[in-house]
Design an enzyme around this catalytic site. Structure first.
Site, PDB file in Angstrom:
ATOM      1  NE  ARG A  94      45.454  -2.031  -8.226  1.00 22.39           N
ATOM      2  CZ  ARG A  94      44.962  -1.803  -9.668  1.00 22.39           C
ATOM      3  NH1 ARG A  94      43.926  -1.997 -10.037  1.00 22.39           N
ATOM      4  NH2 ARG A  94      46.102  -1.925 -10.570  1.00 22.39           N
TER       5      ARG A  94
ATOM      6  CD  GLU B 159      47.555  -1.522  -6.516  1.00 25.81           C
ATOM      7  OE1 GLU B 159      47.632  -2.622  -7.260  1.00 25.81           O
ATOM      8  OE2 GLU B 159      47.480  -0.381  -7.110  1.00 25.81           O
TER       9      GLU B 159
ATOM     10  CB  CYS C   9      51.208  -1.328  -8.644  1.00 25.10           C
ATOM     11  SG  CYS C   9      51.345  -1.225 -10.702  1.00 25.10           S
TER      12      CYS C   9
END
Length: 779
Positions: free
Chosen positions: A646, A765, A695
């Site tokens: 990420r 995230e 997410c």
């Protein structure tokens, strides 16, 4: 040799020498494509008007689409497109070499000299246009008249253009007529002494076929067969009104008149007097009762002398302040003492850092070396920044002043920022009243006393911000393309997939790469934080919004997806991943199917190394085009990046512009579609349909965030209209009307419960824009 069947690529098409030549070529019927990473909007306008096809991105793989590459001398020999062109066996010519080829088929009038070429060529072109004389021209700059094109192509035999001596291409010309304005030693990087420069001009005179025009003060010995004439006093003996004021303008006017006399047509008396001038030649940027601001291209001591003399004559009652940007280290080292002598004729002098062009730093050629050469009052060295703008504004004060920004580099950007700042300070503008209505008034120089009302003090605190915003908006409007959307206080909620958040202080949707450059330069000059968005997934904008400039890649140019060779795709930053997936399927390119499950755009996917179904964005990346943390354009292969879960370090600190993606295998469209449908079905079954940012948490090492949340029965937890999805625990859904504060509080509660029960600390995230997660989660 010029060939109508050729397909020309101009690298550096936005240069003041290149753009007019590209315009002429296109007008003459040639197929011309222009590429330039630093294209100014006013230049873009004329290129497009002439029919030049412009590309923001061209890759070495596409070089076979062209047959001839034309490049400016400022383009590095290591430029990837130039290297690819040579390897492919394409014809590569410099700007001056192509002009010489054109000139060989015309009755060519060459305008040469160390100073005044562009202005004199502009005067001649203005005279041709005003008096209806049939002759082509190719200028070396833009006219101050917004209706006058920088080039004209027709079937006539005559062509007027300036010939540049700086890169040595002067040696390829054999004109019918040569007009020499002056010769002053310059370009020490090519001509080690004055004799070598003189030899270049003499060589041109020797190759001139018919006529040479010179000033009487110039002594060049020519062995050519052309007739030599002197242009001094030509305007007077042709009974033409004098050109606009200025020492050089009088000489340039005589020179232009002499050339115009060659056509044997009657000239209007105001042919020279009506000349509007050329851009960046004593251009007026701002004027009020106390202050006038001009910019000028002068970058040689002789030019600075003439400019200061002219400025003194224009407004003798005002003090003269000069801001000078040295151009190139070699020229600064060569002329630092002469520059110091010339500049000291002003009342005050400010020096900016050297504009390097393509040069590396040379000992003795820095701004500090020039400053040390002053023998009287020392100049002040300025930063090219908001601090420099504010320091200069404070120093100017309110005394009657003529301020001149002088130099051939990027000083025009600093001059523009300063002029916009002064205009915002001194011009009445609409400001918000305590009641929220609009009122007209000047921006106060200091806040009201503490005795004022709370509302009055709030307005006063907002004034510096409004001043900065007004200045930045004014600067940007003058430089962005007409298709670029630019707004203040633009709501961001509807530009994100979770539909939450406040407004952007400034907001722009660039229409092309040049707009991006302008926006980033403005952000640098006005010290504005920047943030880039595409589709707006994986983002949570704070309720306070973003206190800076938001750049959104939503214009058509940023959604381009096109094939690049048999197994590759090029996709711009705003291209939706779902669309890329479909594009790949239509072309039988496999390996992109997982993108169907990521509700974002290319830019964000590159920054975050987005993934789904066990695959990651960088699995299919071959190269990425981006602007790095220092503001430089880069095109790096996949292996040069530091990417992980990420986050991609280099891109997270810069701006992704696009990427070359490589297919891992080929297959039939039917087979690829089947895999896409399977991924789509899986996504629909496992992910919520409501508004979300994707997410919300990163998966902790050795486990999954969604699994932990599910096992602890946290699904359905709610704060306001924000709820942990009952479909997938790692999603927070906005049921309508949720705020960022609701989501942040929900994140805080979920983290606490997971940590208490399992020991795992979930890290967000989703990017929080306008605040930081560390800040809000530590409260």
């Amino acid at each position: 040799m010029i060939d109508a069947t050729q397909n020309y690529l101009f690298i550096g098409a936005g240069g003041m020498g290149m753009a007019p030549l590209a315009c002429w070529m296109s007008q003459a019927g040639h197929r011309v494509c222009g590429y330039d990473a630093h294209l100014q909007e006013r230049v873009r306008h004329w290129l497009v008007s002439a029919g030049v096809h412009l590309e923001d991105f061209i890759f070495p793989e596409q070089i076979q689409h062209y047959s001839t590459v034309v490049y400016s001398s400022a383009v590095s020999q290591a430029h990837p497109l130039l290297v690819a062109a040579r390897e492919a066996g394409l014809r590569c010519v410099r700007r001056g070499e192509l002009l010489a080829e054109i000139a060989a088929h015309k009755r060519f009038i060459a305008v040469v000299g160390s100073h005044g070429k562009t202005t004199t060529s502009g005067m001649i072109a203005h005279g041709l246009r005003r008096c209806g004389i049939a002759a082509d021209y190719i200028l070396g700059g833009l006219s101050a008249d917004p209706t006058m094109a920088p080039a004209r192509a027709s079937d006539c035999e005559w062509l007027v253009a300036e010939v540049d001596e700086s890169d040595g291409t002067i040696d390829g010309f054999a004109p019918a007529v040569t007009l020499v304005l002056n010769v002053d030693w310059d370009h020490a990087d090519r001509y080690g002494d004055a004799a070598k420069l003189d030899a270049a001009f003499v060589g041109l005179l020797n190759r001139t076929r018919d006529t040479v025009w010179l000033p009487q003060s110039l002594h060049l010995q020519s062995s050519g067969g052309a007739a030599v004439h002197y242009f001094d006093g030509a305007a007077e003996w042709m009974q033409l009104d004098s050109p606009p004021r200025g020492r050089f303008n009088q000489k340039n006017g005589d020179a232009a008149a002499a050339v115009l006399s060659l056509f044997g047509q009657a000239l209007q008396a105001d042919t020279l007097a009506s000349f509007p001038g050329m851009a960046r030649r004593q251009s007026l940027l701002y004027r009020d009762q106390q202050l006038s601001i001009v910019e000028d291209y002068a970058h040689h001591p002789t030019e600075v002398d003439a400019l200061i003399e002219c400025l003194r004559g224009n407004e003798p009652e005002r003090r003269l302040v000069v801001v000078f940007q040295p151009h190139r280290y070699s020229r600064t080292r060569q002329f630092k003492h002469a520059f110091a002598q010339s500049l000291q004729a002003a009342d005050e002098v400010y020096l900016l850092p050297v504009y390097a062009a393509h040069e590396s730093v040379l000992p003795g050629g820095a701004t500090s070396d020039l400053a040390a050469a002053f023998s009287h009052v020392a100049p002040v060295q300025l930063e090219m920044s908001l601090a420099g703008v504010q320091d200069l504004a404070a120093a100017i004060g309110t005394a009657p002043t003529q301020l001149a920004f002088v130099g051939a580099g990027d000083i025009e950007e600093f001059a523009g920022a300063f002029s916009s700042w002064i205009g915002a300070q001194r011009t009445p503008a609409l400001t918000a009243s305590p009641t929220g209505q609009s009122v007209s008034g000047d921006v106060p120089s200091s806040p009201p006393s503490a005795a004022g009302s709370i509302a009055e003090r709030a307005v006063a605190r907002a004034q510096p911000r409004r001043l900065l915003d007004r200045a930045a908006m004014d600067y940007l409007r003058a430089r962005l393309s007409p298709d670029c959307r630019l707004k203040c206080n633009e709501p961001l909620a509807n530009k994100t997939t979770i539909r939450i958040g406040g407004a952007a202080r400034l907001y722009a949707e660039p229409a092309n790469f040049s707009d991006v450059r302008v926006l980033l330069r403005a952000a640098e000059l006005f010290q504005l934080a920047t943030f880039c968005i595409g589709r707006g997934s994986n983002l949570l904008v704070s309720d306070q919004g973003f206190d800076g400039l938001v750049i959104r890649f939503s214009a058509p140019a940023w959604r381009r997806v096109e094939p690049l060779g048999p197994d590759r795709i090029w996709a711009a930053a705003g291209g939706r991943l779902k669309e890329i997936c479909g594009f790949a399927a239509r072309h039988g390119l496999g390996g992109f199917e997982f993108l169907e499950g990521i509700p974002g755009a290319v830019g964000g996917a590159l920054r975050m190394n987005a993934g789904a179904m066990g695959s990651w964005m960088f699995d299919v990346v071959e190269r990425v085009q981006f602007i790095d943390a220092q503001g430089h354009y880069q095109d790096w292969p996949q292996q040069d990046f530091h990417f992980g879960y990420r986050k991609v370090e280099e891109i997270s600190r810069g701006i992704a512009l696009g990427a070359v993606l490589r297919s891992v295998d080929s297959d039939t469209e039917t087979a690829i579609r089947e895999r896409i449908d399977n991924y789509s079905s899986s996504r629909k079954e496992s992910q919520p349909r409501g508004a979300s940012a994707g997410c919300i948490f990163k998966n902790p090492e050795g486990n999954y965030a969604g699994k932990l949340i599910d096992e602890l029965g946290i699904k359905g937890m709610r704060v306001g209209a924000a709820e942990v999805s009952d479909v997938h625990g790692n999603f927070i859904v906005n049921h309508g009307g949720a705020t960022a504060a609701d989501v942040i509080e929900l994140v805080r509660r979920v983290r606490l419960q997971v940590q208490t029960a399992s020991g795992y600390i979930l890290e967000p995230e989703v990017l929080l824009v306008g605040q930081s997660w560390d800040e809000v989660l530590s409260e």
